[in-house]
Design an enzyme around this catalytic site. Structure first.
Site, PDB file in Angstrom:
ATOM      1  N   GLU A 139       0.846  -1.203   0.000  1.00  0.00           N
ATOM      2  CA  GLU A 139       0.000   0.000   0.000  1.00  0.00           C
ATOM      3  C   GLU A 139       0.881   1.254   0.000  1.00  0.00           C
ATOM      4  O   GLU A 139       0.598   2.229  -0.688  1.00  0.00           O
ATOM      5  CB  GLU A 139      -0.919  -0.025   1.231  1.00  0.00           C
ATOM      6  CG  GLU A 139      -1.746   1.226   1.440  1.00  0.00           C
ATOM      7  CD  GLU A 139      -1.670   1.749   2.863  1.00  0.00           C
ATOM      8  OE1 GLU A 139      -1.206   2.888   3.054  1.00  0.00           O
ATOM      9  OE2 GLU A 139      -2.053   0.989   3.796  1.00  0.00           O
TER      10      GLU A 139
ATOM     11  N   GLU B 177       6.397   2.507  11.692  1.00  0.00           N
ATOM     12  CA  GLU B 177       4.969   2.717  11.934  1.00  0.00           C
ATOM     13  C   GLU B 177       4.416   1.582  12.803  1.00  0.00           C
ATOM     14  O   GLU B 177       3.673   1.803  13.751  1.00  0.00           O
ATOM     15  CB  GLU B 177       4.215   2.769  10.600  1.00  0.00           C
ATOM     16  CG  GLU B 177       2.725   3.034  10.753  1.00  0.00           C
ATOM     17  CD  GLU B 177       1.949   2.900   9.441  1.00  0.00           C
ATOM     18  OE1 GLU B 177       2.552   3.067   8.369  1.00  0.00           O
ATOM     19  OE2 GLU B 177       0.743   2.605   9.522  1.00  0.00           O
TER      20      GLU B 177
HETATM   21 ZN   LIG Z   1       1.068   2.691   6.869  1.00  0.00          ZN
END
Ligand SMILES: [Zn+2]
Length: 1026
Positions: A105, A203
């Protein structure tokens, strides 16, 4: 839209970045009428129409199509809403925890065939007037949505999205940057140690520092142990380094294919144009494949299971001895069965929502834990739904007791069922939700249908909410034990259930750090000198690539001249009710009435200010008049769309040291319920209940827990609030109401063995705040109902007149501003001014149990109406896009970072989930030097303007029209002047404001950081450690 699961859905998604505001607006042309003319079987641009259905409840026409050549599925919702939305959704079903769908993504947004420049999303933010742009990875799909009100912009964004998703470059370097890599800690120093880096790697380290999130992940993995739900789609930090670039490319080829895609469009733009563009730019280039991505049903267990996991201790937990979580999760039916899904989500609400629900009574009220577990209620985000119930913040010794209560409560429900009035209240809530016009309706629809459609459920069926509600009513009529039978079947007799406990482990973070070292050792072990040399060279290459100025000219763009030069004026009129000023705004609200009242805090003694958020949080939850808190909750659900109270700190638009302080009451209802809604408010004004200590303790504990949990999610907001604390009087109050000071205060209250002192305080606050003498109201309703509403409001004011007391303000420094700028002698707002306020420099560090930092630096500049304000707005946006994003996110590896100009005249830098600390502070400073040097182009300025305007122009829902002016006194005329100043910003004014406001020593600034133990800061005496 009607899912009751509190936070699970968000928690298991990896949202790329926060989009901007969304929009809603009514039009006279009828897109939904036109769409009704399509015929099943009709061929349009390579697609075949399958079904055309009018959905009157949602004011839309649904058109379902399939793509002939590839089998791609398509749903169009035609509706007279100019905020058009597109989304493409791919079924992504990973079989390991390397985070491959999540890294993909990110990586597809590093450049594509037609648009080979990095991060087209961030760049398009500055070249478009989008109202929303994002991408996110769920457990079993990845979705790319955007919305905009501009037709040309829609085409531009569609082109960029299609190319990114179907034709990304997926270069090796992109994979290193976004996924993971080995690199010298200091990439320019070959002798510095090798460490793991990568955007997703960091993240996920950040995400896994949130205990609620960790728990939700475990529940899903363990309840569905046999297929894709048993892995972490976002990536488990230590599994991420097992992913290779080749695997990433393979995953793209098999999953990001039209045969595995679902397209959704929404709004008033014509469907044919979308189909034509999608066909020409993407679908025509593919042949059909069998993507083989179906998720099989989870085989049912023949007996229940139990499991245990650990987490890091929470330094902010209200009670350190009570940090365990326990919850029981049940596997339910397939979500593609729409009616069963609706039934179970309604049933779940009845079981866990609000103080009248059986689980609230049996689990929350005995105060065994601080709140429900992070996973609670119905979760329809997996192919088979689940239901979870349990507690967090409980002691280990209560484990058996909690299990016992859960099974007993289920037995009780089967025995007694639910009161009819509660079911009515729930169905009333659905009616309100359908009528309420939100600004992001298209996006809500896309999310609402995503999960079921992902598993070939019928999305159109899902939209027919009224039909399903009618069917639900009928089922209840035919069988009064309908719900009890479901509970028996899905809960008591269900052997596929998991009891999962979680307890803190003092050594958790240390173990994690050691595991990371071990993983690193594995990767480094056996590296030859030439391997190390290669790693060093690649690190330098990446740094060079990141430092290179990027040519984004391949991307389509709107121009500044595409921005509307003027804004439409929102008409409203001022009146009074019982001497209280009222603003009336006529809006197409679909039969709902929205009520607001702003009550001033000016007479409140200083020492009570810390209690105001608590007062707001509990006011509508303790009972009032003849109603105890349960009856009150019931009436609120049955008669209103909700009643809430919040604190307000409103900086003045002309003076930095002037602001308004108050609380805002807000509620909505169907027109027929107006008398009931006002009756509830008058009961609150005249006889609120504050003396139930047991009830108060429950609310306090839940509030403290929620605050403590929120820090790891919104740490940058806490850092910004703290950094601004000593810069303006409004900043100081903001910290008191919503900063770390408030978190600590609530923790202290939650730890008090005796709350009687708090109970004595609440009525004192009430006397000052719920006083018609310092109040103003606003009503948004349809034109037909304004006079009826005015009459009801008049009655309300009479009912509460006894509370009217002229109280002396404890402060003398009050200035008045007319509510209606054209009527200087009319009613006014009373603002507090502190002309002698001395801003001071302060650097504060909060040591937190997180592996990452949240950092902010705030600078005191100028208020909204000042000449330079517009330049500072554009400058903040331009520095973010052209400098800080690259330094803090791309090079620094933080999840996010940038600058923004706030309404209170504070210019703030921030970083989010940041592995660096002092390095980021110097990046902020270098950003200023960059701005001062003037090394930016006209194109950069225009892009920043587009970006700022797309936020400024995001349309406002009917419920909120005119409310900005009501609260902060900024009129449409003032907005128009600001708009003109924004258009006028140029190169010279940007360099000029950077020099005059942001340079060291120019203006007072404050710094705050939340993060793990930090030696450099500890040794530096200029920091205050908390
Ligand atoms: Zn992300």
């Amino acid at each position: 839209m009607f899912r009751q699961t509190r936070a699970v859905l968000q928690k298991l998604r990896y949202v790329r970045f926060n989009g901007q505001q969304q929009a809603w607006r009514q039009r006279s042309t009828s897109a939904k009428e036109k769409a009704l003319q399509y015929q099943a079987g009709q061929k349009i641009h390579g697609f075949t129409v399958r079904e055309v259905v009018a959905v009157p409840d949602l004011f839309l026409t649904a058109v379902k199509l399939t793509h002939d050549k590839t089998g791609a599925q398509y749903l169009h919702a035609a509706r007279d809403d100019s905020n058009n939305l597109f989304s493409v959704q791919l079924r992504t079903t990973p079989m390991d925890s390397t985070g491959v769908p999540h890294i993909l993504e990110h990586t597809v947004l590093c450049g594509s065939k037609k648009y080979p420049c990095r991060d087209p999303f961030f760049k398009m933010l500055n070249r478009s007037l989008s109202t929303f742009m994002n991408a996110f990875t769920a457990s079993d799909y990845t979705m790319y949505p955007f919305s905009t009100q501009n037709g040309k912009d829609f085409q531009n964004l569609l082109s960029v999205y299609l190319d990114a998703v179907f034709f990304p470059c997926l270069r090796e370097q992109d994979f290193w940057q976004e996924g993971w890599r080995l690199e010298n800690e200091d990439p320019t120093n070959a002798d510095s140690p090798l460490v793991f880096k990568g955007v997703v790697f960091n993240e996920m380290k950040g995400a896994f520092s949130d205990n609620e999130r960790v728990y939700a992940q475990h529940v899903q993995n363990k309840l569905f142990p046999d297929h894709t739900y048993s892995v972490v789609s976002g990536g488990e930090p230590l599994a991420i380094p097992d992913l290779t670039w080749e695997e990433l490319k393979r995953f793209h080829a098999t999953h990001y294919h039209p045969s595995n895609a679902r397209f959704f469009t929404y709004g008033d733009l014509p469907l044919e144009n979308h189909l034509k563009q999608i066909q020409e730019e993407a679908l025509s280039k593919f042949e059909r494949i069998d993507p083989n991505t179906e998720v099989p049903s989870q085989p049912h267990w023949t007996s229940p299971r139990e499991d245990h996991v650990t987490c890091s201790p929470d330094a902010l937990a209200p009670d350190p001895a009570k940090q365990n979580t326990l919850c029981v999760s049940y596997l339910l039916g397939d979500i593609t069965d729409t009616f069963e899904g609706l039934t179970l989500s309604l049933l779940s609400s009845l079981m866990v929502s609000g103080p009248n629900s059986p689980f609230y009574k049996s689990l929350i009220e005995p105060k065994i834990g601080s709140d429900f577990s992070s996973v609670v209620g119905y979760d329809g985000s997996t192919k088979e739904a689940s239901f979870s119930i349990g507690l967090q913040g409980m002691a280990e010794k209560d484990t058996e007791r909690v299990k016992q209560i859960i099974s007993q409560t289920i037995d009780d429900i089967i025995e007694n069922g639910f009161e009819e009035e509660r079911i009515e209240a729930l169905l009333h809530k659905i009616e309100i939700q359908m009528k309420h016009q939100s600004t992001n309706f298209g996006l809500s629809l896309a999310s609402y249908v995503a999960s079921s459609w992902n598993h070939n459920g019928d999305p159109v069926e899902l939209l027919r909410i009224s039909d399903n509600v009618a069917k639900f009513r009928q089922a209840l009529e035919e069988n009064p034990r309908f719900l009890q039978d479901k509970v028996k079947h899905y809960f008591r007799e269900n052997t596929h259930r998991l009891t999962l406990s979680m307890s803190p482990d003092e050594a958790y973070l240390e173990k994690q750090a050691r595991a990371e070292e071990k993983k690193l050792e594995e990767k480094i072990h056996g590296l030859s000198d030439s391997d190390r040399k290669e790693i060093y060279d690649k690190g330098l290459e990446l740094l060079a690539a990141q430092s290179k100025t990027q040519d984004a000219s391949c991307l389509p763009a709107l121009r500044v001249s595409d921005i509307e030069p003027t804004i439409p004026i929102t008409p409203f009129h001022m009146s009074t009710a019982g001497a209280v000023p009222v603003q009336y705004c006529e809006q197409p609200t679909n039969g709902l009435v929205y009520f607001r009242a702003m009550c001033s805090l000016n007479t409140l003694p200083e020492d009570l200010r810390l209690y105001v958020p608590l007062f707001c949080g509990i006011l509508t939850k303790m009972g009032c008049g003849t109603l105890d808190y349960r009856q009150q909750a019931q009436q609120m659900e049955l008669r209103t769309g909700g009643m809430s109270v919040s604190t307000q700190v409103i900086p003045d638009s002309t003076h930095m040291d002037t602001f308004e302080q108050g609380i805002l009451l807000f509620s909505s209802c169907l027109e027929r319920n107006l008398p009931h809604m006002f009756q509830l408010w008058s009961d609150l004004f005249n006889s609120p209940h504050f003396d139930n200590e047991e009830r108060l303790r429950v609310l306090v504990m839940m509030a403290a827990q929620e605050l403590a949990n929120g820090i790891s999610y919104s740490g940058h907001m806490y850092a910004m609030t703290r950094a601004g604390r000593h810069l303006t009087p409004a900043g100081d109050l903001q910290e008191t109401f919503g900063g770390m000071e408030q978190v600590k205060f609530m923790k202290r209250i939650a730890e008090m063995p005796d709350l009687s002192q708090v109970i004595r305080t609440l009525p004192r606050i009430k006397k000052h705040l719920l006083n018609p003498d310092n109040m103003r109201c606003a009503i948004n309703a349809t034109p037909q109902k304004i006079s009826h509403t005015a009459a009801q409001l008049e009655t309300f004011m009479k009912d509460v007149a006894v509370n009217r007391k002229e109280r002396k303000s404890i402060r003398t420094n009050i200035i008045q501003k007319p509510l209606d700028p054209l009527n200087e002698s009319g009613p006014s707002r009373k603002l507090l001014t502190e002309p002698n306020f001395q801003p001071c420099q302060m650097k504060t560090f909060f040591q937190m149990p997180f592996p990452v930092n949240f950092i902010s630096e705030c600078i005191r500049t100028v208020p909204f109406s000042h000449q330079d304000y517009a330049s500072l707005c554009i400058l903040a946006r331009m520095m973010t896009a052209k400098y800080l994003h690259g330094e803090i996110r791309e090079k620094g590896g933080a999840y996010g970072g940038g600058a923004r100009m706030g309404g209170g005249g504070l210019f703030s830098f921030y970083s989010y989930r940041d592995p660096n600390s002092t390095q980021t502070l110097s990046a902020f400073r270098k950003g200023v030097a960059w701005a001062k040097s003037g090394q930016f182009t006209q194109q950069d300025i225009d892009e920043a303007k587009l970006s700022v305007f797309s936020a400024v122009d995001s349309p406002v829902a009917p419920a909120n029209k005119g409310i900005g002016c009501f609260l902060n006194g900024i009129t449409d005329e003032m907005k128009q002047s600001h708009r003109e100043r924004l258009f006028a910003v140029d190169h010279k004014s940007l360099v000029d404001v950077a020099e005059r406001y942001l340079g060291v020593g120019q203006r007072t600034c404050g710094v705050a950081m939340l993060g793990p133990e930090n030696d450099a800061i500890k040794k530096d005496p200029s920091w205050v450690l908390k």
